[in-house]
Design a protein around this motif. Structure first.
Motif, PDB file in Angstrom:
ATOM      1  N   LEU A 177      -9.437  23.738 -33.049  1.00  0.00           N
ATOM      2  CA  LEU A 177      -9.225  25.289 -32.782  1.00  0.00           C
ATOM      3  C   LEU A 177     -10.254  25.984 -32.029  1.00  0.00           C
ATOM      4  CD1 LEU A 177      -8.723  25.806 -36.860  1.00  0.00           C
ATOM      5  CD2 LEU A 177      -6.946  25.184 -35.159  1.00  0.00           C
ATOM      6  N   PHE A 178     -11.276  25.367 -31.770  1.00  0.00           N
ATOM      7  CA  PHE A 178     -12.338  26.070 -31.061  1.00  0.00           C
ATOM      8  C   PHE A 178     -12.586  25.381 -29.442  1.00  0.00           C
ATOM      9  CE2 PHE A 178     -13.661  25.647 -35.575  1.00  0.00           C
ATOM     10  CZ  PHE A 178     -14.083  26.771 -35.858  1.00  0.00           C
ATOM     11  N   MET A 179     -11.587  24.878 -29.132  1.00  0.00           N
ATOM     12  CA  MET A 179     -11.403  24.182 -27.894  1.00  0.00           C
ATOM     13  C   MET A 179     -10.476  25.130 -27.099  1.00  0.00           C
ATOM     14  SD  MET A 179     -10.282  20.158 -28.510  1.00  0.00           S
ATOM     15  CE  MET A 179     -11.399  19.062 -29.090  1.00  0.00           C
ATOM     16  N   PRO A 180     -11.108  25.182 -25.750  1.00  0.00           N
ATOM     17  CA  PRO A 180     -10.365  26.108 -24.676  1.00  0.00           C
ATOM     18  C   PRO A 180      -8.761  25.365 -24.582  1.00  0.00           C
ATOM     19  CG  PRO A 180     -12.467  25.713 -23.926  1.00  0.00           C
ATOM     20  CD  PRO A 180     -12.268  24.799 -25.201  1.00  0.00           C
ATOM     21  N   TRP A 181      -7.811  26.257 -24.252  1.00  0.00           N
ATOM     22  CA  TRP A 181      -6.647  25.565 -24.444  1.00  0.00           C
ATOM     23  C   TRP A 181      -6.275  24.431 -23.327  1.00  0.00           C
ATOM     24  CZ3 TRP A 181      -3.193  25.162 -20.123  1.00  0.00           C
ATOM     25  CH2 TRP A 181      -3.494  26.040 -19.076  1.00  0.00           C
ATOM     26  N   LYS A 182      -7.002  24.347 -22.470  1.00  0.00           N
ATOM     27  CA  LYS A 182      -6.929  23.259 -21.128  1.00  0.00           C
ATOM     28  C   LYS A 182      -7.671  21.900 -21.674  1.00  0.00           C
ATOM     29  CE  LYS A 182      -6.881  25.858 -16.792  1.00  0.00           C
ATOM     30  NZ  LYS A 182      -7.566  26.412 -15.653  1.00  0.00           N
ATOM     31  N   VAL A 183      -8.900  22.234 -22.545  1.00  0.00           N
ATOM     32  CA  VAL A 183      -9.414  20.794 -23.110  1.00  0.00           C
ATOM     33  C   VAL A 183      -8.494  20.288 -24.202  1.00  0.00           C
ATOM     34  CG1 VAL A 183     -11.432  19.856 -24.365  1.00  0.00           C
ATOM     35  CG2 VAL A 183     -11.685  21.811 -22.752  1.00  0.00           C
ATOM     36  N   ARG A 184      -7.748  21.334 -25.038  1.00  0.00           N
ATOM     37  CA  ARG A 184      -7.098  20.752 -26.112  1.00  0.00           C
ATOM     38  C   ARG A 184      -5.566  20.172 -25.530  1.00  0.00           C
ATOM     39  NH1 ARG A 184      -4.905  25.677 -30.106  1.00  0.00           N
ATOM     40  NH2 ARG A 184      -7.053  26.054 -29.667  1.00  0.00           N
ATOM     41  N   LEU A 185      -5.207  20.587 -24.372  1.00  0.00           N
ATOM     42  CA  LEU A 185      -4.086  19.875 -23.953  1.00  0.00           C
ATOM     43  C   LEU A 185      -4.271  18.296 -23.381  1.00  0.00           C
ATOM     44  CD1 LEU A 185      -1.174  20.051 -22.829  1.00  0.00           C
ATOM     45  CD2 LEU A 185      -1.827  21.070 -21.016  1.00  0.00           C
ATOM     46  N   HIS A 186      -5.582  18.388 -22.415  1.00  0.00           N
ATOM     47  CA  HIS A 186      -5.995  17.183 -21.985  1.00  0.00           C
ATOM     48  C   HIS A 186      -6.174  16.267 -23.315  1.00  0.00           C
ATOM     49  CE1 HIS A 186      -7.395  19.358 -18.240  1.00  0.00           C
ATOM     50  NE2 HIS A 186      -6.105  18.830 -18.374  1.00  0.00           N
ATOM     51  N   SER A 187      -6.802  16.623 -24.453  1.00  0.00           N
ATOM     52  CA  SER A 187      -6.937  15.722 -25.480  1.00  0.00           C
ATOM     53  C   SER A 187      -5.778  15.226 -26.121  1.00  0.00           C
ATOM     54  CB  SER A 187      -7.779  16.632 -26.543  1.00  0.00           C
ATOM     55  OG  SER A 187      -7.069  17.338 -27.207  1.00  0.00           O
ATOM     56  N   MET A 188      -4.530  15.769 -25.792  1.00  0.00           N
ATOM     57  CA  MET A 188      -3.449  15.306 -26.427  1.00  0.00           C
ATOM     58  C   MET A 188      -3.065  14.291 -25.770  1.00  0.00           C
ATOM     59  SD  MET A 188      -1.830  19.280 -27.494  1.00  0.00           S
ATOM     60  CE  MET A 188      -0.184  18.390 -28.251  1.00  0.00           C
ATOM     61  N   LEU A 189      -3.197  14.121 -24.398  1.00  0.00           N
ATOM     62  CA  LEU A 189      -2.865  12.916 -23.647  1.00  0.00           C
ATOM     63  C   LEU A 189      -3.615  11.926 -23.268  1.00  0.00           C
ATOM     64  CD1 LEU A 189      -1.085  15.620 -21.132  1.00  0.00           C
ATOM     65  CD2 LEU A 189      -0.111  14.584 -22.994  1.00  0.00           C
ATOM     66  N   ALA A 190      -3.201  10.655 -23.427  1.00  0.00           N
ATOM     67  CA  ALA A 190      -3.900   9.667 -23.262  1.00  0.00           C
ATOM     68  C   ALA A 190      -4.741   9.464 -22.186  1.00  0.00           C
ATOM     69  CB  ALA A 190      -3.273   8.356 -23.527  1.00  0.00           C
ATOM     70  N   PHE A 191      -4.085   9.267 -20.850  1.00  0.00           N
ATOM     71  CA  PHE A 191      -4.977   9.331 -19.544  1.00  0.00           C
ATOM     72  C   PHE A 191      -5.809  10.275 -19.403  1.00  0.00           C
ATOM     73  CE2 PHE A 191      -5.257  10.057 -15.068  1.00  0.00           C
ATOM     74  CZ  PHE A 191      -5.982   8.729 -14.766  1.00  0.00           C
ATOM     75  N   PRO A 192      -5.521  11.638 -19.311  1.00  0.00           N
ATOM     76  CA  PRO A 192      -6.350  12.515 -19.154  1.00  0.00           C
ATOM     77  C   PRO A 192      -7.551  12.554 -20.237  1.00  0.00           C
ATOM     78  CG  PRO A 192      -4.234  13.658 -18.921  1.00  0.00           C
ATOM     79  CD  PRO A 192      -4.118  12.172 -19.622  1.00  0.00           C
ATOM     80  N   ARG A 193      -7.337  12.254 -21.470  1.00  0.00           N
ATOM     81  CA  ARG A 193      -8.242  12.274 -22.361  1.00  0.00           C
ATOM     82  C   ARG A 193      -9.481  11.109 -22.056  1.00  0.00           C
ATOM     83  NH1 ARG A 193      -5.475  11.611 -26.573  1.00  0.00           N
ATOM     84  NH2 ARG A 193      -5.589   9.318 -26.955  1.00  0.00           N
TER      85      ARG A 193
END
Length: 227
Positions: free
Chosen positions: A10-26
């Motif tokens: 909830l406290f993450m910027p939307w770009k970081v939140r999106l990246h955290s949902m995808l295995a390779f970018p994460r």
């Protein structure tokens, strides 16, 4: 083990939140952007250790102590840990941080009814105990206090004053804190510390330079000087 924290996103910027949902970018971001110096693993380990101390502190003698988070920031422990329905929780931090956090929690429907938010400046004139008492804290009851990632950014006078206040609280009160040792003074010395330059450059870039370092090898002596 990783930390199971469904609220931190909830406290993450939307770009970081999106990246955290995808295995390779994460994996790429953790390995090359956020963790080129081992910082991510260190923070996870530190979080788990503090969580375990919190649990022990809250359950060690059958009483119901207060949980106080000094410099709470976006700490999510009151919302992800099972603290029990009767544990009084106090989050202490500056007004802008508290207001931003409360707004985010409200927008996402997170229940904060068991948390008391206390606004204060650690480098200011009012002590944290005085601020807490204004919000219902009872000094006669023991407390479990988390002071994580705050000491390095305070002036020495503020560190000493806070530790003196903690020492004067009820018997059985526990302080869980973190600090950094003296920063090497030369680039050559810094290069011997794994990830040292990367970490310090990132901190400097955030505009929050370290203002208090604990003399290495003197940690126990320093803490014991406050009783």
């Amino acid at each position: 083990a990783y930390v199971d924290d469904p609220t931190v996103k909830l406290f993450m910027p939307w770009k970081v939140r999106l990246h955290s949902m995808l295995a390779f970018p994460r994996h790429y971001i953790l390995g090359n952007v956020y963790d080129p110096s081992g910082t991510f693993g260190w923070v996870v380990a530190r979080t788990n250790i503090i969580d375990s101390f919190v649990h022990k502190g809250l359950t060690m003698d059958g009483t119901t102590p207060s949980l106080i988070i000094l410099g709470a920031g976006f700490d999510t422990r009151p919302y992800r840990l099972d603290l029990g329905p009767s544990t009084p929780v106090f989050e202490v931090d500056t007004a802008p941080t508290q207001r931003a956090k409360r707004q985010i929690l409200k927008e996402h429907g997170i229940d904060t009814s068991g948390v008391t938010f206390v606004e204060m400046d650690f480098n200011g004139d009012e002590t944290f105990v005085t601020s807490l008492e204004k919000h219902g804290f009872q000094q006669s009851n023991r407390a479990v206090i988390i002071w994580e990632g705050v000491i390095p950014y305070l002036q020495e006078q503020a560190v000493n004053a806070t530790l003196e206040m903690v020492a004067g609280l009820a018997k059985g009160t526990i302080l869980i804190t973190t600090f950094v040792n003296e920063v090497p003074s030369s680039k050559e010395e810094l290069s011997r510390v794994y990830g040292g330059r990367i970490i310090l450059d990132k901190i400097a870039g955030l505009g929050e330079p370290s203002t208090f370092q604990m003399p290495k090898g003197k940690e126990e002596e320093f803490m014991q000087s406050f009783g």
